[in-house]
Design a protein around this motif. Sequence first.
Motif, PDB file in Angstrom:
ATOM      1  N   ILE A   1      61.958  19.767  25.201  1.00 34.39           N
ATOM      2  CA  ILE A   1      60.793  20.013  24.339  1.00 34.39           C
ATOM      3  C   ILE A   1      59.541  19.417  24.959  1.00 34.39           C
ATOM      4  O   ILE A   1      58.464  20.033  24.964  1.00 34.39           O
ATOM      5  N   SER A   2      59.673  18.218  25.515  1.00 33.55           N
ATOM      6  CA  SER A   2      58.522  17.581  26.161  1.00 33.55           C
ATOM      7  C   SER A   2      58.020  18.403  27.339  1.00 33.55           C
ATOM      8  O   SER A   2      56.809  18.577  27.524  1.00 33.55           O
ATOM      9  N   ASP A   3      58.932  18.950  28.139  1.00 39.44           N
ATOM     10  CA  ASP A   3      58.523  19.764  29.288  1.00 39.44           C
ATOM     11  C   ASP A   3      57.801  21.032  28.843  1.00 39.44           C
ATOM     12  O   ASP A   3      56.809  21.442  29.461  1.00 39.44           O
ATOM     13  N   LEU A   4      58.290  21.640  27.777  1.00 38.57           N
ATOM     14  CA  LEU A   4      57.640  22.852  27.286  1.00 38.57           C
ATOM     15  C   LEU A   4      56.257  22.567  26.716  1.00 38.57           C
ATOM     16  O   LEU A   4      55.305  23.342  26.928  1.00 38.57           O
ATOM     17  N   LEU A   5      56.129  21.457  25.991  1.00 39.56           N
ATOM     18  CA  LEU A   5      54.840  21.127  25.384  1.00 39.56           C
ATOM     19  C   LEU A   5      53.796  20.732  26.418  1.00 39.56           C
ATOM     20  O   LEU A   5      52.596  20.979  26.235  1.00 39.56           O
ATOM     21  N   ASN A   6      54.234  20.126  27.520  1.00 37.99           N
ATOM     22  CA  ASN A   6      53.291  19.626  28.530  1.00 37.99           C
ATOM     23  C   ASN A   6      53.056  20.604  29.680  1.00 37.99           C
ATOM     24  O   ASN A   6      52.260  20.305  30.574  1.00 37.99           O
ATOM     25  N   ASP A   7      53.724  21.730  29.666  1.00 34.00           N
ATOM     26  CA  ASP A   7      53.551  22.707  30.744  1.00 34.00           C
ATOM     27  C   ASP A   7      52.257  23.493  30.519  1.00 34.00           C
ATOM     28  O   ASP A   7      52.109  24.192  29.514  1.00 34.00           O
ATOM     29  N   ASN A   8      51.325  23.381  31.460  1.00 34.44           N
ATOM     30  CA  ASN A   8      50.020  24.035  31.318  1.00 34.44           C
ATOM     31  C   ASN A   8      50.100  25.554  31.399  1.00 34.44           C
ATOM     32  O   ASN A   8      49.132  26.247  31.058  1.00 34.44           O
TER      33      ASN A   8
ATOM     34  N   LEU B   1      56.680  22.501  18.493  1.00 37.74           N
ATOM     35  CA  LEU B   1      56.949  23.792  19.126  1.00 37.74           C
ATOM     36  C   LEU B   1      56.383  24.937  18.295  1.00 37.74           C
ATOM     37  O   LEU B   1      55.857  25.916  18.838  1.00 37.74           O
ATOM     38  N   GLN B   2      56.490  24.827  16.969  1.00 38.72           N
ATOM     39  CA  GLN B   2      55.963  25.869  16.096  1.00 38.72           C
ATOM     40  C   GLN B   2      54.451  25.980  16.207  1.00 38.72           C
ATOM     41  O   GLN B   2      53.883  27.075  16.085  1.00 38.72           O
ATOM     42  N   GLU B   3      53.775  24.840  16.437  1.00 37.06           N
ATOM     43  CA  GLU B   3      52.321  24.854  16.567  1.00 37.06           C
ATOM     44  C   GLU B   3      51.876  25.496  17.881  1.00 37.06           C
ATOM     45  O   GLU B   3      50.844  26.169  17.933  1.00 37.06           O
ATOM     46  N   LYS B   4      52.659  25.310  18.933  1.00 35.47           N
ATOM     47  CA  LYS B   4      52.253  25.803  20.243  1.00 35.47           C
ATOM     48  C   LYS B   4      52.782  27.202  20.536  1.00 35.47           C
ATOM     49  O   LYS B   4      52.129  27.978  21.250  1.00 35.47           O
ATOM     50  N   PHE B   5      53.964  27.554  19.987  1.00 33.23           N
ATOM     51  CA  PHE B   5      54.613  28.811  20.349  1.00 33.23           C
ATOM     52  C   PHE B   5      54.885  29.667  19.116  1.00 33.23           C
ATOM     53  O   PHE B   5      54.987  29.162  17.993  1.00 33.23           O
TER      54      PHE B   5
END
Length: 677
Positions: free
Chosen positions: A628-635, A102-106
């Motif tokens: 967390i999986s849904d947030l990481l995979n949401d385009n 999450l830290q890497e993406k957001f």
Amino acid sequence: MQTETVLYIILSGIIALLLALFQYLKKEKSLSKKQILFSFLRFVSYFGTLLLIINPKFKSQYVFTEKPNLVIAVDNTSSVKHLKQDQKALELVTHLKTNKKLQEKFNLAVYTFDNDLKSSDSINFKGTQTHITNAFKNLNQIYKHSVSPTILITDGNATYGIDYASKPIQYNQPVYPIILGDTISYTDLKIQQLNVNKYAYLKNKFPVEAILVYEGHASVSSKFQIIQKNQVIYSEVLHFTKLKNSHVLNFTLPTTNVGVTNLKAEIIPLENEKNKTNNLKNFAIEVIDQKSKIALVSDILHPDIGAFKKSIERNELRSVSILHPNETTFNYDDFQLIIIYQPNFKFNKIYQKLKATKRNVFIIIGAKTDLGFINKNTSNYQIEITNQFENYQAELNEINSPFQVNDIDFESYPPLYSHYGKTQFQVPFQTILNKTINGISLSQPLLATFEDLDHKEAVLFGENIWQWRAQSFLNTNNFNAFDDFIGKLIQYLASNKKRSRLTVDYESFYEGSNSVIIKAEYFDKNYVFDDSGALQITVTNRSTQTKKTFPLLLKGNHYEVDLSSLKPSSYNFTIKTTGENIAKSGRFEILAYNVEQQFLNADVTRLNQVATNTTGKSYFVDDTSTLISDLLNDNRFTPIQKSKKETMPLIDWKYLLAIIVLSLSAEWFLRKYNGLI
């Protein structure tokens, strides 16, 4: 860079070179090494100066990656702890904050909310009000122009504000509610709502409305009762079923003594009830002798009249009678204050009567006011007559005010319309609001007050104050700020008490879930607000006789103390000033009531509705493994690569100036060293 600019640079280089060579070759047939060095330094100076004159612009472009925000908003109220979900909430927040993917993406941001939204990860679950609508409103301002999915960790039980799940509440980010609680249905009887006026009159009856709700399947019976001083003064047996699951009771109660009367509403709990806190509710009512009567006299129809009436009568202690100046039944002894709206020659008899009786008066001067009549009938001030009109905005005068005035963002309010011209006061006066035009203060009062031994008077130099009341609603979604301001002005004018150097503003009783705030103003001997005073309040619990002393803190144009830490009880207080023998005393009640403990489970319906309305998804706190999986995979939340172009003129490049100075200094030093100067 344009071709024309490049040609100018080349030409300036040639000119600089020719000038440098000419100055060192005009007396010499050939150049020595020293002269070549001197020519080079002179060339640098000339060329740099010409470049500054041309001032070419250089364009640069750089690429960067912008990550979306991930907002974590945590319900910091005691209802979470009451439902025993506090530990799970803390563990979830820690898990989200430490997740490396999450830290890497957001860009993670943690907020807590109760009555207000705070940018903080300090969570203690001690908030006394849940205002989810306000949290959405503030977050929308912060993340209005960015991609910021929001994780809302809450039980969904809002106790303040409008319905946060309704369509008009706009939040332009996907919301992922994390539901703290369960959907298990428990048998429960509760007092859903208790409606009662704040004031009642002696030897009269006041109405009470009680809304009682039952959650369960079996048929049950219980008794609802009102208790005063351990005596039941009203009771009724009620029957509930699955279909008939609510009762609305309307009844009246008598008043016997002047002052604050404490009462308790109770519905007897069932044997298997889990939450018995919501079966009780303490309430109070202040019994008074009579209303303050105010006359509003006007010769014209204007929206201001309705605005004044509604604002003044919001306090149930006051009533407003709208009169015409020609009414023959006008008895001045019936009223504590006379409001005169835009007077003209028809008010002649009223002005004569006011002079004779020395009644307190509030005058509103607008475009339809006869200034000649005003100047003729008052000796306290004279208004310049120009036959021109102007729109004046308000600016709060925080230095010298006869009563406590909070800044309700007057500068955002629409202008008032009135005559253009100066007002010359013949008596000492206090300015509450100053006139401004386009943000420039005119040092002229828009609202002023003055008083002598016999009476008080206020003058408002402008009409269309109804627009202020409307703007107050636009700013805060209610009329409270404006109504409180008018209420304090009326309270000051309707009272015959002489002005005191220490004034105190407080309520007779406070709900246990609300802040207990007491405000004070302290003036010097010239009645100018003194911001260097040292004020202390001593609070005495009337039941235990324990005393506590607190300092009052300076807050803008008043002093303030927050006594929300006190337990529900009856208190006496005294505010004193250090160094002077000035004090004010009073009494207030804190009612035992915790709105955050009225719930048995989470409000799943509203939280699901928020998720649907914002294209998000809701989760229970025990089942957040897929969050967390849904947030990481949401385009929708992928980092965006952006480029930024910048144009920098050469004149902003400080190093060029340094080079010119260095070359000139070096040439002078070398020529001096070699004896050429």
